[in-house]
Design a protein around this motif. Structure first.
Motif: not given
Length: 329
Positions: A193, A196, A198
């Protein structure tokens, strides 16, 4: 066999069939079995790195005839079943397919194990309980909130009905560890995460009792050698912690700021993800008093975690304090 001078009865099952060997827990059990000198037949179902899995055998657990033929040809001394579709989200998306693996395949392996007079160890989950303010004993009545929990409970019943002796159902909890592909455990998912960019949203009112895969693997191998221990047992770590606090400790362990995590509540969980148990803790007696392996604390578990090799250069560049982790080969 009985170990000389031992107060425990220890039987060595030389040939072990391990299902789910490429999974998060299965990979650690494989390592423990190899270190202890067992001969392993390693099975996986999903495609993976062929270079790493050269010694593995791919087997479709939904093919009853293929599974029977394979195991009757090998006639193993013991069977360990770690194979499962363990993501509640994945189970919700396709419950019928998940049931084929989580329930019917488990029952099939138990039935074959009974026919072979092989010891059978089946891995289950704390998700068979609804979550409350007390630690669950192995004798407490389950009440799952999710489809995944319902399937794991059904599997337990079918497995225990299929093999009435020389069998262990081991309920475990949230696992910390290093997976084969570097994408299965909590810290690996946090890294993914972060890379990325995220959002990382973790609940501060969801209490769990995490354990390390290496610790569970030690327990499984001990149970493999202890035919006097049969039935349902619980295993977990020694500490209860929220998902949010665990995430913070993981970030601290690897030199990241806790600012990357957003605190939330299970009451804000999207409806399509289903209900989440708020407090899943397990009473570890009587097993903890009968085996040599002891529950691991959170700090011990975090110390054994590694940055996946393919993320190491990214980690060195983006960690707030990369000196917190030294690459281990």
């Amino acid at each position: 066999r009985i170990e000389p001078g031992s107060k425990f009865i220890i039987t060595r099952y030389v040939n072990v069939a391990l299902f789910g060997a490429s999974g998060l827990l299965g990979w650690s059990i494989r390592q423990e079995l190899k270190n202890r000198g067992f001969h392993i037949f390693e099975y996986y179902q999903n495609p993976g790195s062929e270079k790493i899995l050269q010694s593995f055998r791919r087997l479709d657990l939904t093919d009853e005839q293929q599974v029977k033929s394979e195991l009757l040809d090998l006639w193993p001394d013991a069977i360990i079943n770690c194979a499962a579709i363990s993501s509640p989200d994945a189970v919700n998306k396709d419950p019928n397919h998940a049931r084929e693996i989580n329930v019917y395949a488990a029952q099939r392996l138990a039935e074959i194990s009974s026919h072979l007079h092989a010891r059978f160890i089946h891995i289950s989950s704390d998700m068979v309980f609804e979550g409350s303010d007390r630690a669950y004993r192995s004798t407490d009545n389950p009440n799952p909130l999710s489809e995944y929990g319902l399937q794991k409970l059904e599997a337990e019943k079918r497995v225990l009905a299929a093999a009435d002796e020389n069998i262990v159902v081991l309920r475990i909890t949230l696992l910390n560890g290093n997976s084969l592909r570097g994408n299965r455990s909590p810290h690996e998912r946090i890294f993914d995460s972060l890379k990325k960019k995220n959002p990382i949203i973790l609940f501060d009112d969801e209490y769990r009792q995490p354990c390390s895969t290496e610790n569970v693997a030690s327990v499984v191998v001990e149970l493999l050698e202890r035919p006097n221990l049969n039935g349902i047992f619980h295993w977990a770590g020694s500490e209860v912690i929220t998902r949010y606090e665990l995430g913070k400790k993981i970030l601290e362990r690897f030199g990241f700021s806790s600012k990357y995590i957003t605190r939330s509540s299970v009451h804000n969980c999207p409806e399509h993800l289903g209900k989440r148990p708020t407090n899943l803790t397990l009473e570890l007696s009587p097993l903890v008093g009968k085996i040599k392996t002891k529950p691991a604390c959170t700090s011990q578990q975090l110390e054994g975690l590694m940055v996946p090799n393919d993320l190491f250069q990214w980690y060195r560049k983006h960690a707030d304090d990369p000196s917190k982790y030294v690459l281990r080969i």
